[in-house]
Design a protein around this motif. Structure first.
Motif, short mmCIF file in Angstrom:
data_model
loop_
_atom_site.label_atom_id
_atom_site.label_comp_id
_atom_site.label_asym_id
_atom_site.label_seq_id
_atom_site.Cartn_x
_atom_site.Cartn_y
_atom_site.Cartn_z
N THR A 120 4.47 63.45 16.70
CA THR A 120 5.88 63.13 16.54
C THR A 120 6.41 62.57 17.87
N LEU B 93 10.37 66.35 20.05
CA LEU B 93 10.22 67.70 19.52
C LEU B 93 11.07 68.65 20.36
N THR B 94 11.79 69.57 19.72
CA THR B 94 12.56 70.55 20.49
C THR B 94 11.62 71.61 21.06
N ASP C 56 12.01 74.78 20.87
CA ASP C 56 11.85 75.80 19.82
C ASP C 56 10.73 75.41 18.85
N ARG C 57 10.73 74.17 18.39
CA ARG C 57 9.70 73.70 17.45
C ARG C 57 8.34 73.64 18.14
N ILE D 89 6.92 77.15 18.18
CA ILE D 89 6.43 77.50 16.85
C ILE D 89 5.10 76.81 16.58
N ARG D 90 5.00 75.55 16.94
CA ARG D 90 3.75 74.80 16.72
C ARG D 90 2.59 75.40 17.53
N SER E 128 1.46 78.78 16.10
CA SER E 128 0.74 78.73 14.82
C SER E 128 -0.77 78.59 15.00
N GLU F 174 16.32 76.12 24.35
CA GLU F 174 15.39 75.97 23.22
C GLU F 174 15.66 74.72 22.39
N SER F 175 16.86 74.18 22.47
CA SER F 175 17.20 72.99 21.69
C SER F 175 16.90 71.68 22.42
#
Length: 85
Positions: free
Chosen positions: A26, A29-30, A32-33, A36-37, A40, A66-67
């Motif tokens: 992408t 990307l934030t 926060d994301r 999470i990535r 995972s 985080e944003s």
């Protein structure tokens, strides 16, 4: 997009690595994301990055929220809050 991820202090100790290069599919990307990535990928990463304890984040050596949106060739650093006394 290529990102350099650095881990400091207890985060580095728990993960057993100090840095890595991550490629994401992408253009932006934030934080926060991104957390999470990364979380995972395995249980240890999830415990460290999403385990409910606070983490500080810097992008290109500047503190961010985080944003905050990261872009190509950013350097992201994760570390625990610093306490003093």
């Amino acid at each position: 997009m290529k990102l350099i991820i650095r881990y400091f202090a207890s985060v580095r100790e728990q993960l057993g690595i100090s840095q890595e290069i991550v490629h994401v599919d992408t253009p932006e990307l934030t934080i926060d994301r991104l957390r999470i990535r990364l979380a995972s990928r395995d249980e240890r990463m999830a415990d460290v990055l999403l385990g409910g304890r606070p983490l500080r984040t810097a992008v290109n050596q500047e503190m961010v929220s985080e944003s905050f949106v990261v872009r190509e060739d950013s350097e992201i650093a994760f570390f625990p809050p610093v306490t003093g006394g």
